[in-house]
Design a protein around this motif. Structure first.
Motif, PDB file in Angstrom:
ATOM      1  N   PRO A 199      -2.743  24.606 -19.157  1.00 62.52           N
ATOM      2  CA  PRO A 199      -2.768  26.072 -19.164  1.00 62.52           C
ATOM      3  C   PRO A 199      -3.620  26.627 -18.024  1.00 62.52           C
ATOM      4  N   HIS A 200      -3.303  27.816 -17.632  1.00 61.71           N
ATOM      5  CA  HIS A 200      -4.014  28.513 -16.560  1.00 61.71           C
ATOM      6  C   HIS A 200      -4.559  29.824 -17.123  1.00 61.71           C
ATOM      7  N   PRO A 201      -5.657  29.787 -17.874  1.00 66.08           N
ATOM      8  CA  PRO A 201      -6.142  31.014 -18.525  1.00 66.08           C
ATOM      9  C   PRO A 201      -6.541  32.106 -17.538  1.00 66.08           C
ATOM     10  N   ALA A 202      -7.119  31.752 -16.410  1.00 68.78           N
ATOM     11  CA  ALA A 202      -7.503  32.771 -15.421  1.00 68.78           C
ATOM     12  C   ALA A 202      -6.265  33.430 -14.824  1.00 68.78           C
ATOM     13  N   CYS A 203      -5.217  32.644 -14.603  1.00 70.05           N
ATOM     14  CA  CYS A 203      -3.967  33.181 -14.063  1.00 70.05           C
ATOM     15  C   CYS A 203      -3.296  34.101 -15.080  1.00 70.05           C
ATOM     16  N   GLU A 204      -3.312  33.713 -16.350  1.00 75.59           N
ATOM     17  CA  GLU A 204      -2.731  34.547 -17.401  1.00 75.59           C
ATOM     18  C   GLU A 204      -3.440  35.893 -17.451  1.00 75.59           C
ATOM     19  N   ALA A 205      -4.764  35.886 -17.358  1.00 77.30           N
ATOM     20  CA  ALA A 205      -5.532  37.130 -17.406  1.00 77.30           C
ATOM     21  C   ALA A 205      -5.258  38.002 -16.186  1.00 77.30           C
ATOM     22  N   ALA A 206      -5.139  37.395 -15.013  1.00 75.77           N
ATOM     23  CA  ALA A 206      -4.932  38.154 -13.785  1.00 75.77           C
ATOM     24  C   ALA A 206      -3.508  38.677 -13.647  1.00 75.77           C
ATOM     25  N   ARG A 207      -2.562  38.085 -14.351  1.00 79.22           N
ATOM     26  CA  ARG A 207      -1.162  38.459 -14.228  1.00 79.22           C
ATOM     27  C   ARG A 207      -0.906  39.917 -14.620  1.00 79.22           C
ATOM     28  N   ASP A 208      -1.741  40.479 -15.477  1.00 78.37           N
ATOM     29  CA  ASP A 208      -1.598  41.888 -15.860  1.00 78.37           C
ATOM     30  C   ASP A 208      -1.943  42.823 -14.711  1.00 78.37           C
ATOM     31  N   TRP A 209      -2.773  42.359 -13.777  1.00 78.22           N
ATOM     32  CA  TRP A 209      -3.285  43.229 -12.714  1.00 78.22           C
ATOM     33  C   TRP A 209      -2.770  42.893 -11.320  1.00 78.22           C
ATOM     34  N   GLU A 210      -2.318  41.669 -11.109  1.00 80.47           N
ATOM     35  CA  GLU A 210      -1.942  41.227  -9.776  1.00 80.47           C
ATOM     36  C   GLU A 210      -0.486  40.769  -9.719  1.00 80.47           C
ATOM     37  N   PRO A 211       0.169  40.964  -8.581  1.00 78.81           N
ATOM     38  CA  PRO A 211       1.529  40.437  -8.420  1.00 78.81           C
ATOM     39  C   PRO A 211       1.483  38.928  -8.178  1.00 78.81           C
ATOM     40  N   PRO A 212       2.608  38.245  -8.330  1.00 76.40           N
ATOM     41  CA  PRO A 212       2.634  36.804  -8.040  1.00 76.40           C
ATOM     42  C   PRO A 212       2.423  36.554  -6.550  1.00 76.40           C
ATOM     43  N   ARG A 213       1.808  35.460  -6.211  1.00 76.19           N
ATOM     44  CA  ARG A 213       1.549  35.110  -4.806  1.00 76.19           C
ATOM     45  C   ARG A 213       2.329  33.880  -4.370  1.00 76.19           C
ATOM     46  N   TRP A 214       2.764  33.053  -5.313  1.00 76.92           N
ATOM     47  CA  TRP A 214       3.465  31.811  -5.020  1.00 76.92           C
ATOM     48  C   TRP A 214       4.802  31.812  -5.727  1.00 76.92           C
ATOM     49  N   CYS A 215       5.827  31.249  -5.121  1.00 72.50           N
ATOM     50  CA  CYS A 215       7.126  31.106  -5.774  1.00 72.50           C
ATOM     51  C   CYS A 215       7.014  30.009  -6.827  1.00 72.50           C
ATOM     52  N   ALA A 216       7.418  30.310  -8.046  1.00 73.11           N
ATOM     53  CA  ALA A 216       7.310  29.357  -9.145  1.00 73.11           C
ATOM     54  C   ALA A 216       8.340  28.236  -9.057  1.00 73.11           C
ATOM     55  N   SER A 217       9.363  28.399  -8.239  1.00 72.00           N
ATOM     56  CA  SER A 217      10.403  27.377  -8.120  1.00 72.00           C
ATOM     57  C   SER A 217      10.148  26.401  -6.983  1.00 72.00           C
ATOM     58  N   CYS A 218       9.623  26.897  -5.858  1.00 70.73           N
ATOM     59  CA  CYS A 218       9.497  26.016  -4.688  1.00 70.73           C
ATOM     60  C   CYS A 218       8.070  25.920  -4.136  1.00 70.73           C
ATOM     61  N   ARG A 219       7.132  26.646  -4.704  1.00 70.22           N
ATOM     62  CA  ARG A 219       5.722  26.636  -4.312  1.00 70.22           C
ATOM     63  C   ARG A 219       5.474  27.170  -2.898  1.00 70.22           C
ATOM     64  N   ARG A 220       6.374  28.001  -2.422  1.00 68.85           N
ATOM     65  CA  ARG A 220       6.129  28.652  -1.133  1.00 68.85           C
ATOM     66  C   ARG A 220       5.264  29.881  -1.353  1.00 68.85           C
ATOM     67  N   ARG A 221       4.401  30.158  -0.399  1.00 66.69           N
ATOM     68  CA  ARG A 221       3.599  31.387  -0.442  1.00 66.69           C
ATOM     69  C   ARG A 221       4.555  32.537  -0.160  1.00 66.69           C
ATOM     70  N   MET A 222       4.509  33.583  -1.000  1.00 69.70           N
ATOM     71  CA  MET A 222       5.420  34.709  -0.842  1.00 69.70           C
ATOM     72  C   MET A 222       4.768  35.847  -0.074  1.00 69.70           C
ATOM     73  N   LYS A 223       5.597  36.622   0.585  1.00 68.59           N
ATOM     74  CA  LYS A 223       5.161  37.841   1.248  1.00 68.59           C
ATOM     75  C   LYS A 223       5.113  38.924   0.169  1.00 68.59           C
ATOM     76  N   VAL A 224       3.932  39.479  -0.077  1.00 72.21           N
ATOM     77  CA  VAL A 224       3.737  40.435  -1.159  1.00 72.21           C
ATOM     78  C   VAL A 224       3.345  41.789  -0.587  1.00 72.21           C
ATOM     79  N   GLN A 225       3.987  42.833  -1.108  1.00 72.87           N
ATOM     80  CA  GLN A 225       3.647  44.195  -0.721  1.00 72.87           C
ATOM     81  C   GLN A 225       3.336  44.979  -1.990  1.00 72.87           C
ATOM     82  N   VAL A 226       2.160  45.609  -2.017  1.00 68.85           N
ATOM     83  CA  VAL A 226       1.739  46.405  -3.161  1.00 68.85           C
ATOM     84  C   VAL A 226       1.721  47.871  -2.739  1.00 68.85           C
TER      85      VAL A 226
END
Length: 73
Positions: A29-56
């Motif tokens: 489990p990733h408890p810190a990631c679960e907590a941050a998911r409410d406030w932050e967008p994803p940064r990594w692709c869950a399928s291929c582990r590539r760093r994503m280009k994120v715009q907020v």
């Protein structure tokens, strides 16, 4: 194991990586990631582990993986 990264699930794609830290979801489990998911967008692709280009912007966010396309939230 999609319950660890529900926001990362893409139709027809296996979730193997955490969309926030990029580490394997099989590692546990990733408890810190679960907590941050409410406030932050994803940064990594869950399928291929590539760093994503994120715009907020004030109305939401978009994350672009060159392999799997765009996600919005």
């Amino acid at each position: 194991m999609t319950e660890l990264c529900p926001a990362a699930a893409l139709p027809g794609a296996a979730v193997r990586w955490c969309d926030r830290c990029g580490e394997s979801v099989a590692a546990g489990p990733h408890p810190a990631c679960e907590a941050a998911r409410d406030w932050e967008p994803p940064r990594w692709c869950a399928s291929c582990r590539r760093r994503m280009k994120v715009q907020v912007v004030p109305t939401g966010w978009s994350a672009l993986c060159v392999e799997h396309g765009e996600r919005r939230g």
